[in-house]
Design a protein around this motif. Structure first.
Motif, PDB file in Angstrom:
ATOM      1  N   GLU A  71      11.296   3.889   7.338  1.00 48.94           N
ATOM      2  CA  GLU A  71      11.456   3.755   5.888  1.00 48.94           C
ATOM      3  C   GLU A  71      12.798   4.277   5.410  1.00 48.94           C
ATOM      4  O   GLU A  71      12.884   5.130   4.533  1.00 48.94           O
ATOM      5  CB  GLU A  71      10.323   4.495   5.158  1.00 48.94           C
ATOM      6  CG  GLU A  71       8.973   3.905   5.424  1.00 48.94           C
ATOM      7  CD  GLU A  71       7.871   4.905   5.146  1.00 48.94           C
ATOM      8  OE1 GLU A  71       7.951   5.560   4.110  1.00 48.94           O
ATOM      9  OE2 GLU A  71       6.967   5.015   5.978  1.00 48.94           O
ATOM     10  N   ASP A 110      14.832   3.008   3.574  1.00 50.45           N
ATOM     11  CA  ASP A 110      15.136   2.745   2.165  1.00 50.45           C
ATOM     12  C   ASP A 110      14.867   3.939   1.262  1.00 50.45           C
ATOM     13  O   ASP A 110      15.440   4.055   0.191  1.00 50.45           O
ATOM     14  CB  ASP A 110      14.395   1.505   1.666  1.00 50.45           C
ATOM     15  CG  ASP A 110      13.013   1.388   2.255  1.00 50.45           C
ATOM     16  OD1 ASP A 110      12.069   1.711   1.547  1.00 50.45           O
ATOM     17  OD2 ASP A 110      12.887   0.994   3.444  1.00 50.45           O
ATOM     18  N   LYS A 132      18.815   3.881  -0.419  1.00 51.47           N
ATOM     19  CA  LYS A 132      18.921   2.971  -1.551  1.00 51.47           C
ATOM     20  C   LYS A 132      20.342   2.928  -2.069  1.00 51.47           C
ATOM     21  O   LYS A 132      21.033   3.927  -2.098  1.00 51.47           O
ATOM     22  CB  LYS A 132      17.995   3.417  -2.673  1.00 51.47           C
ATOM     23  CG  LYS A 132      16.564   3.069  -2.446  1.00 51.47           C
ATOM     24  CD  LYS A 132      15.926   2.566  -3.748  1.00 51.47           C
ATOM     25  CE  LYS A 132      14.469   2.237  -3.515  1.00 51.47           C
ATOM     26  NZ  LYS A 132      13.649   3.449  -3.411  1.00 51.47           N
ATOM     27  N   THR A 161      13.246  -0.759   7.888  1.00 54.73           N
ATOM     28  CA  THR A 161      13.071  -0.937   6.451  1.00 54.73           C
ATOM     29  C   THR A 161      12.448  -2.295   6.184  1.00 54.73           C
ATOM     30  O   THR A 161      12.617  -3.225   6.970  1.00 54.73           O
ATOM     31  CB  THR A 161      14.413  -0.829   5.704  1.00 54.73           C
ATOM     32  OG1 THR A 161      14.175  -1.019   4.314  1.00 54.73           O
ATOM     33  CG2 THR A 161      15.395  -1.888   6.174  1.00 54.73           C
ATOM     34  N   GLN A 202      12.994  -3.366   3.004  1.00 54.20           N
ATOM     35  CA  GLN A 202      13.758  -3.733   1.822  1.00 54.20           C
ATOM     36  C   GLN A 202      15.244  -3.668   2.116  1.00 54.20           C
ATOM     37  O   GLN A 202      15.960  -2.843   1.553  1.00 54.20           O
ATOM     38  CB  GLN A 202      13.444  -2.776   0.679  1.00 54.20           C
ATOM     39  CG  GLN A 202      11.984  -2.746   0.311  1.00 54.20           C
ATOM     40  CD  GLN A 202      11.718  -1.692  -0.732  1.00 54.20           C
ATOM     41  OE1 GLN A 202      11.871  -0.502  -0.500  1.00 54.20           O
ATOM     42  NE2 GLN A 202      11.346  -2.121  -1.912  1.00 54.20           N
ATOM     43  N   LEU A 209      19.396  -1.534   0.443  1.00 48.06           N
ATOM     44  CA  LEU A 209      20.166  -0.515   1.167  1.00 48.06           C
ATOM     45  C   LEU A 209      21.605  -0.452   0.692  1.00 48.06           C
ATOM     46  O   LEU A 209      22.206  -1.448   0.317  1.00 48.06           O
ATOM     47  CB  LEU A 209      20.146  -0.820   2.665  1.00 48.06           C
ATOM     48  CG  LEU A 209      18.827  -0.594   3.373  1.00 48.06           C
ATOM     49  CD1 LEU A 209      18.994  -0.836   4.856  1.00 48.06           C
ATOM     50  CD2 LEU A 209      18.316   0.817   3.132  1.00 48.06           C
TER      51      LEU A 209
END
Ligand code: ADP
Ligand code: MG
Ligand code: ZN
Length: 630
Positions: A271, A273, A277, A319, A321, A325
């Motif tokens: 994870e 992300d 982010k 990830t 998503q 990133l």
């Protein structure tokens, strides 16, 4: 608050803290129970004391805050004690009274805290604080007992040491062959870095596993560790971001320090992300992002930092998503390798089913190929879940093997949530649901494309679906023609259209159908360039959001006129499909009635019976498309 503890002997420090605490505790106890001479003096009521003063029988008195000790001139009886004590009460007249009766009296000097008390008051509260911290640190720490006081900034990475039995290997992962090939190379780097160095190749530092949830990213990374038999640090991105600002960054530092000591090794950040982010994309949230940003910066610094080629530390991350990133993470020298871990295709699903089928007792003649065919779009985790669900069903029915029917029912469960027979529809609602589903079925049956209607049910399932029509693909399709997609939209609108045809009004039951129909129409225009007037342009930007479904795609910068045209085209597609569905249902009005009555009776129609019923459906003679457009 960034407590950094570089001491590598947490256990010993823990011992010292405890020793100190015990020592002070003992002192504290003693200070309370120091023998107090006053306790041996008989205590009398205050009134008696006053009486004795008034009788001039008190020679002298020593007054402290919590007791008055006094000596009598003569004992009241032979042999009675002459020194007595009493508890003072608030009495302003006492000094005066004592003076009047010629008592020699003195008060104790104001109590000054003893050295021990002072020391304790300074030392005990911080100690308690430390103990509380320690308690929390231990509770959240994964290493358990080995971690000591002040270990907030210790990375909480688990070192995964695969033993022979629980070792995960590539054989346990199926259906993601490309990812496996890529990762096999990583295993090779770790095993024989020399070979790559000799030829002058740079060993990648970071590999990012990208894919929807449940496709086996975590499993794959464990398999890498299992195959390479190197130490494997596993930590979730969310574990960096916790509790204190600055702790995340310190943890990253710690993690890499530990890893460098154990190189060659793998760090796996699940994870990603959660920390990675995009910094610019934080949408004006004030504060709160500092922590994540610091952690991210530290991660970038660390990844740039290690250069020892002969002792590679490879960072794997996962990830679902990727589009969120930070671009800095994806630069060369960081996570420059990205491995797609996508949902498995037909043969992949078959292989995954084979893996999990071996873990349960399958009945003779169970055809997993059929199950694989019916589970298009399932991720590995869904398939694992499906097999387990089937085994549960078999066990519940006191059978010793899992049968095909169990697997079939499990598919439906996984697809539509658990069967909820207890949920009762009102009779009129049930009627609407019946016509609605039969509408889907008739239109779906007549539409082109590679799927057939396999089942209609008006048994409520899960939270949302009141009934459902199950369409199974007859073959694995990778391409859909414009005609197929138009057919899909019409099928989706078939439910609502049936309600219109039969009841002349619509209900809220079609909301999800409309959502999906509109999505398809938008993608046809915006992504697949299927509009004649707008041409083969992709109006939607493919922002990597393929895992989130199409509707989060930002539109390319288009002129207002074009935007209007796009909207019109999408609308047109849906409208035409709606007209088509209406026409089909009007044309097959009787069949709609027949099947609906039947399903109201039986709740479920499937198999040959359904096939037979739908066989009599017909397309209207007038070419619907032209009729609708014209
Ligand atoms: P992700 O990390 O991608 O969300 P996981 O690796 O946690 O997915 O997968 C969850 C579980 O699903 C795994 O433990 C495994 O049992 C099963 N699974 C997922 N993908 C696969 C696969 N490709 N092959 C075999 N099992 C899989
Ligand atoms: Mg995972
Ligand atoms: Zn519907």
């Amino acid at each position: 608050m960034a407590i950094r503890q570089d001491d590598n002997r947490p256990t010993r420090r823990f011992g010292l803290v405890n020793l100190l605490l015990i020592g002070f505790g003992v002192l504290l106890l003693f200070s309370n129970f120091l023998p107090n001479p006053a306790t041996q003096v008989p205590r009398v009521p205050y009134s008696l004391f006053i009486d004795q003063v008034n009788d001039d029988n008190v020679k002298r008195a020593y007054i402290t805050q919590d007791q008055i000790r006094y000596e009598l001139t003569k004992a009241p009886e032979e042999g009675a004690p002459t020194v007595l004590s009493t508890t003072p009460i608030f009495d302003m007249e006492l000094p005066q009274r004592l003076e009047q009766h010629g008592v020699e009296f003195a008060a104790a000097p104001p109590k000054r805290p003893s050295f021990i008390t002072t020391a304790l008051s300074w030392v005990v509260p911080p100690l308690i604080f430390i103990l509380v911290l320690q308690f929390f640190a231990r509770r959240s720490g994964m290493g358990g007992g080995a971690q000591g006081a002040l270990s907030f900034t210790k990375s909480k990475a688990k070192v995964y040491v695969p033993d022979e039995e629980s070792r995960v290997t590539f054989a346990d992962v199926a259906g993601v062959d490309e990812a496996k090939t890529e990762l096999t190379e990583i295993v090779d780097f770790l095993k024989t870095p020399q070979r790559y160095m000799d030829i002058g190749a740079r060993i990648p530092k970071g590999v990012l596993l990208v894919g929807p949830p449940g496709t086996g990213k975590t499993l794959l990374s464990k398999a890498v560790a299992g195959e390479a038999s190197v130490p494997f640090f596993i930590i979730s991105g969310s574990e960096f971001v916790e509790l204190f600002v600055g702790a995340g960054a310190a943890r990253v530092r710690d993690l890499f320090e530990e890893a460098k000591k154990k190189a060659p090794c793998i760090i796996f950040i699940d994870e990603l992300d959660a920390i990675g982010k995009s910094r610019s994309g934080s949408m004006g949230v004030v504060g709160g992002n500092d922590e994540r940003e610091q952690t991210l910066n530290q991660l970038l610094t660390e990844m740039d930092g290690f250069t020892a080629q002969d002792k590679p530390v490879i960072v794997l991350a996962a990830t679902n998503q990727p589009e969120t990133l930070d671009a800095a993470l994806l630069r060369p020298g960081r996570f420059d390798r990205q491995v797609l871990v996508d949902r498995p295709d037909l043969s992949g699903r078959k292989m995954i089913l084979d893996i999990y089928g071996k873990k349960v007792k399958l009945a003779e003649g169970v055809d997993l190929d059929k199950i694989a065919q019916a589970t298009s779009g399932f991720a590995g985790a869904d398939l694992a879940n499906l097999v387990n669900e089937a085994a549960l069903l078999a066990a519940r029915a006191y059978r010793t093997t899992v049968e095909q029917a169990d697997l079939n029912e499990a598919i439906e469960r996984v697809v539509a949530g658990l069967e909820k027979k207890s949920r009762v529809l009102q009779p009129d609602e049930k009627k609407v649901v019946a016509y609605h589903e039969v509408g889907h079925a008739i239109v779906g049956h007549l539409m082109p494309g590679g799927s057939k209607v396999a089942k209609i049910s008006i048994v409520p399932r899960g939270m949302a679906a009141l009934g459902y029509t199950l369409q199974l693909p007859t073959e694995e399709r990778f391409l859909n023609s414009k005609e197929d997609l138009e057919g899909q939209i019409a099928t989706l609108l078939g439910g609502r259209s049936a309600e219109e045809v039969v009841f002349g009004e619509v209900t809220t039951g079609a909301a999800n159908d409309l959502q999906r129909a509109t999505d398809i129409a938008e993608q046809m225009i915006g992504t697949y360039g299927m509009s004649e007037t707008l041409g083969p342009l992709a109006y939607d930007k493919q922002g990597g959001s393929r895992f989130l479904g199409g509707n989060s795609n930002p539109r390319r910068a288009v002129s207002d006129a074009t935007a209007l045209e796009i909207d019109k085209e999408v609308r047109g597609l849906v409208d035409r499909a709606h007209d088509r569905a209406l026409a089909i249902l009007h044309h097959n009005r009787e069949l709609l009635e027949t099947i609906s009555h039947k399903i109201l009776e039986k709740e479920v129609i499937e198999g040959d019976e359904l096939k037979h019923l739908l066989a009599s459906s017909q397309l209207p003679e007038t070419p619907v498309l032209e009729a609708a457009v014209g």
